[in-house]
Design an enzyme around this catalytic site. Structure first.
Site, short mmCIF file in Angstrom:
data_model
loop_
_atom_site.label_atom_id
_atom_site.label_comp_id
_atom_site.label_asym_id
_atom_site.label_seq_id
_atom_site.Cartn_x
_atom_site.Cartn_y
_atom_site.Cartn_z
N CYS A 107 6.09 0.13 7.33
CA CYS A 107 5.68 1.28 6.52
C CYS A 107 6.85 1.67 5.62
O CYS A 107 7.98 1.77 6.08
CB CYS A 107 5.32 2.45 7.44
N LEU A 108 6.57 1.90 4.33
CA LEU A 108 7.64 2.26 3.39
C LEU A 108 8.27 3.60 3.75
O LEU A 108 9.38 3.89 3.33
CB LEU A 108 7.08 2.31 1.95
N GLN A 137 2.96 10.01 1.07
CA GLN A 137 4.25 9.32 1.18
C GLN A 137 5.18 9.66 0.02
O GLN A 137 6.37 9.33 0.06
CB GLN A 137 4.05 7.80 1.23
N HIS A 162 -4.17 1.62 7.60
CA HIS A 162 -2.82 2.18 7.59
C HIS A 162 -2.73 3.37 6.62
O HIS A 162 -2.21 4.43 6.98
CB HIS A 162 -1.83 1.07 7.18
N GLU A 163 -3.25 3.18 5.41
CA GLU A 163 -3.14 4.25 4.40
C GLU A 163 -4.02 5.44 4.74
O GLU A 163 -3.65 6.58 4.49
CB GLU A 163 -3.46 3.71 3.00
N HIS A 176 -2.29 7.68 6.99
CA HIS A 176 -1.36 8.58 6.28
C HIS A 176 -2.07 9.84 5.79
O HIS A 176 -1.50 10.93 5.83
CB HIS A 176 -0.75 7.88 5.05
N GLY A 201 0.84 -1.20 0.00
CA GLY A 201 0.00 0.00 0.00
C GLY A 201 0.87 1.24 0.00
O GLY A 201 2.00 1.21 0.50
#
Ligand SMILES: [Zn+2]
Length: 182
Positions: A102-103, A62, A144-145, A148, A57
């Site tokens: 998380c990226l 991000q 999660h997204e 963000h 994701g």
């Protein structure tokens, strides 16, 4: 990069995934007025970056763009490309506890409690509004997204023990962000 929700297409090829503690990750993103060519180009770029990083994701903030949009690919396959524009939470039920990363916080993972069945309403790239109910991993990606899009990272949801366990990596990311002169 843009608070008006407008994307400058020339900037898209050079986008990269930004890392903690970049303050842009703490901003609240704004809804997109319309899905135009710039948004579609952004989505392609986001899938490219997400696949290269083996992520499931990725949210627009991000890559430094403060608009309410995320992409997901729970099966890590090109045939499973999902796009959610201006997503809204409809319901969260049940519970799951799983390892999450998380990226934008590379090298850090922690066990997090999340809802297990999540329904959201969003717009597709065709401008159609749809509702989707997800369970397990995809539900966790939704939560999660969407965090963000509200400027929230997993670090905020971590307990003290997990923060301590990851403190070396966090420190390294802080030094890296500060640059070589610090
Ligand atoms: Zn993330």
């Amino acid at each position: 990069m843009s608070t008006s929700g407008k994307i400058h297409r020339g900037e898209i090829p050079s986008l990269t995934i930004i890392h903690y503690p970049d303050p842009r990750l703490e901003e609240e993103s704004t809804p997109i007025a319309e899905v135009d060519a710039g948004v579609r180009e952004l989505v392609d770029k986001m899938f490219e970056l997400m696949s290269a990083a083996q992520g499931v994701g990725l949210a627009a903030p991000q890559v430094g763009i403060a608009i309410r949009l995320f992409v997901a690919s729970a099966r890590l396959e090109d045939s499973d490309r999902r796009v959610y524009v201006n997503p809204e939470m409809i319901s969260v039920e049940g519970a799951q506890e799983n390892e999450e990363g998380c990226l934008s916080v590379p090298g850090v993972t922690c066990k997090l409690k999340r809802g297990n069945v999540v329904t959201i309403r969003a717009m597709s790239l065709d401008g159609e509004v749809f509702e989707e109910t997800a369970e397990g991993l995809l539900a966790r990606i939704f939560l999660h997204e969407m965090d963000h899009l509200d400027g929230r990272l997993i670090l905020e949801r971590m307990g003290t023990v997990a923060r301590l366990a990851n403190r070396k990596t966090l420190k390294e990311l802080e030094l890296e962000f500060a640059g070589p002169d610090e």
